[in-house]
Design a protein around this motif. Structure first.
Motif, PDB file in Angstrom:
ATOM      1  N   GLN A 138      32.743  31.073  62.782  1.00  0.00           N
ATOM      2  CA  GLN A 138      32.540  30.573  61.429  1.00  0.00           C
ATOM      3  C   GLN A 138      31.377  29.592  61.332  1.00  0.00           C
ATOM      4  OE1 GLN A 138      33.976  31.685  58.501  1.00  0.00           O
ATOM      5  NE2 GLN A 138      34.497  33.258  60.004  1.00  0.00           N
ATOM      6  N   SER A 139      30.983  29.041  62.467  1.00  0.00           N
ATOM      7  CA  SER A 139      29.818  28.156  62.524  1.00  0.00           C
ATOM      8  C   SER A 139      29.131  28.379  63.857  1.00  0.00           C
ATOM      9  CB  SER A 139      30.233  26.680  62.401  1.00  0.00           C
ATOM     10  OG  SER A 139      30.909  26.257  63.587  1.00  0.00           O
ATOM     11  N   ILE A 140      27.943  27.837  64.007  1.00  0.00           N
ATOM     12  CA  ILE A 140      27.241  27.984  65.283  1.00  0.00           C
ATOM     13  C   ILE A 140      27.962  27.187  66.373  1.00  0.00           C
ATOM     14  CG2 ILE A 140      25.608  26.059  65.113  1.00  0.00           C
ATOM     15  CD1 ILE A 140      24.772  29.693  66.174  1.00  0.00           C
ATOM     16  N   GLY A 141      28.717  26.166  65.978  1.00  0.00           N
ATOM     17  CA  GLY A 141      29.517  25.418  66.946  1.00  0.00           C
ATOM     18  C   GLY A 141      30.632  26.273  67.524  1.00  0.00           C
ATOM     19  N   GLN A 142      31.326  27.009  66.672  1.00  0.00           N
ATOM     20  CA  GLN A 142      32.378  27.899  67.148  1.00  0.00           C
ATOM     21  C   GLN A 142      31.788  29.044  67.968  1.00  0.00           C
ATOM     22  OE1 GLN A 142      34.715  30.362  64.326  1.00  0.00           O
ATOM     23  NE2 GLN A 142      36.540  29.457  65.277  1.00  0.00           N
ATOM     24  N   THR A 143      30.631  29.528  67.572  1.00  0.00           N
ATOM     25  CA  THR A 143      29.957  30.591  68.324  1.00  0.00           C
ATOM     26  C   THR A 143      29.650  30.121  69.743  1.00  0.00           C
ATOM     27  OG1 THR A 143      28.974  31.383  66.256  1.00  0.00           O
ATOM     28  CG2 THR A 143      27.988  32.163  68.311  1.00  0.00           C
ATOM     29  N   TYR A 144      29.142  28.908  69.854  1.00  0.00           N
ATOM     30  CA  TYR A 144      28.881  28.332  71.174  1.00  0.00           C
ATOM     31  C   TYR A 144      30.164  28.288  72.003  1.00  0.00           C
ATOM     32  CZ  TYR A 144      27.889  24.827  74.734  1.00  0.00           C
ATOM     33  OH  TYR A 144      27.782  24.160  75.937  1.00  0.00           O
ATOM     34  N   GLN A 145      31.277  27.898  71.386  1.00  0.00           N
ATOM     35  CA  GLN A 145      32.543  27.810  72.110  1.00  0.00           C
ATOM     36  C   GLN A 145      33.020  29.175  72.591  1.00  0.00           C
ATOM     37  OE1 GLN A 145      34.110  25.177  73.236  1.00  0.00           O
ATOM     38  NE2 GLN A 145      32.549  23.842  72.339  1.00  0.00           N
ATOM     39  N   PHE A 146      32.790  30.222  71.814  1.00  0.00           N
ATOM     40  CA  PHE A 146      33.153  31.577  72.245  1.00  0.00           C
ATOM     41  C   PHE A 146      32.468  31.913  73.567  1.00  0.00           C
ATOM     42  CE2 PHE A 146      34.008  33.353  67.699  1.00  0.00           C
ATOM     43  CZ  PHE A 146      35.279  32.791  67.722  1.00  0.00           C
ATOM     44  N   VAL A 147      31.196  31.545  73.663  1.00  0.00           N
ATOM     45  CA  VAL A 147      30.438  31.861  74.880  1.00  0.00           C
ATOM     46  C   VAL A 147      30.819  30.916  76.012  1.00  0.00           C
ATOM     47  CG1 VAL A 147      28.133  32.183  75.855  1.00  0.00           C
ATOM     48  CG2 VAL A 147      28.540  32.709  73.442  1.00  0.00           C
ATOM     49  N   ALA A 148      30.934  29.632  75.714  1.00  0.00           N
ATOM     50  CA  ALA A 148      31.268  28.648  76.749  1.00  0.00           C
ATOM     51  C   ALA A 148      32.619  28.929  77.379  1.00  0.00           C
ATOM     52  CB  ALA A 148      31.247  27.242  76.152  1.00  0.00           C
ATOM     53  N   SER A 149      33.565  29.443  76.579  1.00  0.00           N
ATOM     54  CA  SER A 149      34.911  29.718  77.073  1.00  0.00           C
ATOM     55  C   SER A 149      35.028  31.056  77.790  1.00  0.00           C
ATOM     56  CB  SER A 149      35.894  29.695  75.906  1.00  0.00           C
ATOM     57  OG  SER A 149      35.632  30.768  75.006  1.00  0.00           O
ATOM     58  N   GLY A 150      33.976  31.872  77.687  1.00  0.00           N
ATOM     59  CA  GLY A 150      34.028  33.184  78.303  1.00  0.00           C
ATOM     60  C   GLY A 150      34.604  34.272  77.426  1.00  0.00           C
ATOM     61  N   ASN A 151      34.994  33.943  76.193  1.00  0.00           N
ATOM     62  CA  ASN A 151      35.500  34.966  75.279  1.00  0.00           C
ATOM     63  C   ASN A 151      34.405  35.951  74.877  1.00  0.00           C
ATOM     64  OD1 ASN A 151      38.222  34.160  75.124  1.00  0.00           O
ATOM     65  ND2 ASN A 151      37.681  32.506  73.731  1.00  0.00           N
ATOM     66  N   ALA A 152      33.169  35.507  74.973  1.00  0.00           N
ATOM     67  CA  ALA A 152      32.012  36.396  74.824  1.00  0.00           C
ATOM     68  C   ALA A 152      31.070  36.116  75.982  1.00  0.00           C
ATOM     69  CB  ALA A 152      31.308  36.154  73.490  1.00  0.00           C
ATOM     70  N   GLN A 153      30.526  37.179  76.555  1.00  0.00           N
ATOM     71  CA  GLN A 153      29.645  36.993  77.712  1.00  0.00           C
ATOM     72  C   GLN A 153      28.326  36.335  77.337  1.00  0.00           C
ATOM     73  OE1 GLN A 153      30.403  41.260  78.507  1.00  0.00           O
ATOM     74  NE2 GLN A 153      30.175  40.693  80.664  1.00  0.00           N
ATOM     75  N   LEU A 154      27.893  36.565  76.118  1.00  0.00           N
ATOM     76  CA  LEU A 154      26.659  35.947  75.658  1.00  0.00           C
ATOM     77  C   LEU A 154      26.692  35.852  74.139  1.00  0.00           C
ATOM     78  CD1 LEU A 154      23.692  38.490  75.821  1.00  0.00           C
ATOM     79  CD2 LEU A 154      26.023  39.164  76.249  1.00  0.00           C
ATOM     80  N   GLY A 155      25.775  35.053  73.585  1.00  0.00           N
ATOM     81  CA  GLY A 155      25.753  34.891  72.149  1.00  0.00           C
ATOM     82  C   GLY A 155      24.456  34.272  71.678  1.00  0.00           C
ATOM     83  N   PHE A 156      24.191  34.457  70.394  1.00  0.00           N
ATOM     84  CA  PHE A 156      23.042  33.813  69.763  1.00  0.00           C
ATOM     85  C   PHE A 156      23.475  32.434  69.289  1.00  0.00           C
ATOM     86  CE2 PHE A 156      21.665  38.279  69.145  1.00  0.00           C
ATOM     87  CZ  PHE A 156      20.361  38.183  69.631  1.00  0.00           C
ATOM     88  N   VAL A 157      22.833  31.400  69.831  1.00  0.00           N
ATOM     89  CA  VAL A 157      23.154  30.023  69.481  1.00  0.00           C
ATOM     90  C   VAL A 157      21.866  29.294  69.120  1.00  0.00           C
ATOM     91  CG1 VAL A 157      25.161  30.009  71.021  1.00  0.00           C
ATOM     92  CG2 VAL A 157      22.954  29.171  71.865  1.00  0.00           C
ATOM     93  N   ALA A 158      21.999  28.059  68.678  1.00  0.00           N
ATOM     94  CA  ALA A 158      20.821  27.225  68.456  1.00  0.00           C
ATOM     95  C   ALA A 158      20.286  26.747  69.809  1.00  0.00           C
ATOM     96  CB  ALA A 158      21.185  26.027  67.588  1.00  0.00           C
ATOM     97  N   LEU A 159      18.981  26.782  69.962  1.00  0.00           N
ATOM     98  CA  LEU A 159      18.388  26.288  71.207  1.00  0.00           C
ATOM     99  C   LEU A 159      18.820  24.860  71.488  1.00  0.00           C
ATOM    100  CD1 LEU A 159      16.366  26.783  73.557  1.00  0.00           C
ATOM    101  CD2 LEU A 159      14.584  25.849  72.048  1.00  0.00           C
ATOM    102  N   SER A 160      19.009  24.074  70.443  1.00  0.00           N
ATOM    103  CA  SER A 160      19.396  22.670  70.601  1.00  0.00           C
ATOM    104  C   SER A 160      20.742  22.499  71.284  1.00  0.00           C
ATOM    105  CB  SER A 160      19.448  21.989  69.233  1.00  0.00           C
ATOM    106  OG  SER A 160      20.404  22.627  68.396  1.00  0.00           O
ATOM    107  N   GLN A 161      21.587  23.527  71.238  1.00  0.00           N
ATOM    108  CA  GLN A 161      22.910  23.433  71.861  1.00  0.00           C
ATOM    109  C   GLN A 161      22.865  23.614  73.378  1.00  0.00           C
ATOM    110  OE1 GLN A 161      24.439  26.541  69.111  1.00  0.00           O
ATOM    111  NE2 GLN A 161      26.182  25.172  68.836  1.00  0.00           N
ATOM    112  N   VAL A 162      21.796  24.194  73.877  1.00  0.00           N
ATOM    113  CA  VAL A 162      21.751  24.551  75.305  1.00  0.00           C
ATOM    114  C   VAL A 162      20.511  24.032  76.004  1.00  0.00           C
ATOM    115  CG1 VAL A 162      23.167  26.593  74.920  1.00  0.00           C
ATOM    116  CG2 VAL A 162      20.677  26.815  74.836  1.00  0.00           C
ATOM    117  N   SER A 163      19.724  23.215  75.319  1.00  0.00           N
ATOM    118  CA  SER A 163      18.462  22.753  75.890  1.00  0.00           C
ATOM    119  C   SER A 163      18.252  21.280  75.594  1.00  0.00           C
ATOM    120  CB  SER A 163      17.299  23.569  75.307  1.00  0.00           C
ATOM    121  OG  SER A 163      16.046  23.055  75.712  1.00  0.00           O
ATOM    122  N   ARG A 164      17.642  20.589  76.535  1.00  0.00           N
ATOM    123  CA  ARG A 164      17.251  19.190  76.316  1.00  0.00           C
ATOM    124  C   ARG A 164      15.973  18.940  77.090  1.00  0.00           C
ATOM    125  NH1 ARG A 164      19.611  14.030  74.972  1.00  0.00           N
ATOM    126  NH2 ARG A 164      17.813  13.102  73.912  1.00  0.00           N
TER     127      ARG A 164
END
Length: 249
Positions: A164-190
């Protein structure tokens, strides 16, 4: 777009006089969670004002604003929703400006999965691909544009899982419920480095620019802290934070 004079004046007053310290309620697009937390901490230290932030998809936040939520500032993940808030009389005319330009990434929690992101998408060698709801989340819309640009919409649609949001999308991938996903670069990069897993920064030519606009909502029109925060977002200290998370400014 710079803030109008009366807003800038309120901001200056609040920065120069701690007695006027106040609280500001902010609706923030989920992709901007980490940068906003950093900016809010610096803002509070510099001004004495307190930031109360709520995070979610741009569409969901707008619906809450439209139904009377007490937000005073809106940081969206696009430029069309704040413009709509202005046109519908929910925001102060002339207060809108672009605070960041977002970037899209294909990400996996598996450090070895993504070497060539486009090749992986074309191979279909994965079970689930997470995206945010394209109707409410601009980064989800950008993901659909990428799939269309690569002529992969039909092939990938059966594999999609939707957050429902890019935050939840990130959680799907982080938890392994999805092997990969389209997220904001800001969520995975610093600072130009992928912070976990593996990722492919999607070429900007494959999706429409993600111009993220801020706007002063009517409920914050007389709040010096709201005006000060919008002014702060256009300053050098906030710009450094925004850039460090991979955004254009």
């Amino acid at each position: 777009m710079r803030l109008p004079l009366f807003v800038a004046t309120l901001a200056c007053l609040s920065l120069s006089n701690p007695i006027l310290a106040d609280e500001v309620q902010v609706a923030v697009a989920a992709n901007f969670t980490a940068p906003m937390q950093d900016i809010a901490q610096a803002f509070e230290q510099d001004t004495g004002h307190r930031v109360v932030a709520a995070f979610g998809s741009t569409g969901q936040l707008y619906a809450q604003i439209n139904h009377g939520a007490p937000f005073e500032v809106f940081l969206a993940a696009d430029d069309t929703t704040p413009a709509r808030a202005e046109s519908e009389g929910l925001a102060v005319a002339g207060s809108r400006f672009t605070y960041a330009t977002g970037a899209l990434a294909l990400w996996s929690a598996d450090t070895n999965l993504i070497n060539d992101g486009e090749q992986l998408l074309r191979s279909g060698d994965f079970q689930h691909l997470a995206i945010a709801n394209p109707k409410t989340a601009p980064y989800g819309l950008a993901a659909t544009q990428v799939m269309q640009a690569l002529n992969l919409t039909d092939a990938l649609t059966p594999k999609l899982v939707e957050g429902q949001s890019i935050g939840q999308t990130y959680q799907f991938v982080a938890s392994g419920n999805a092997q990969l996903g389209f997220v904001a670069l800001s969520q995975v990069s610093r600072n130009g480095e992928i912070t976990s897993g593996s990722a492919w920064q999607v070429p900007a030519a494959l999706y429409e620019p993600i111009h993220q606009d801020a706007v002063l909502l009517n409920k914050g029109a007389n709040n010096a802290a709201a005006a000060a925060l919008l002014e702060y977002l256009q300053g050098e200290r906030a710009a450094a934070v925004i850039s460090s998370y991979g955004y254009g400014h």
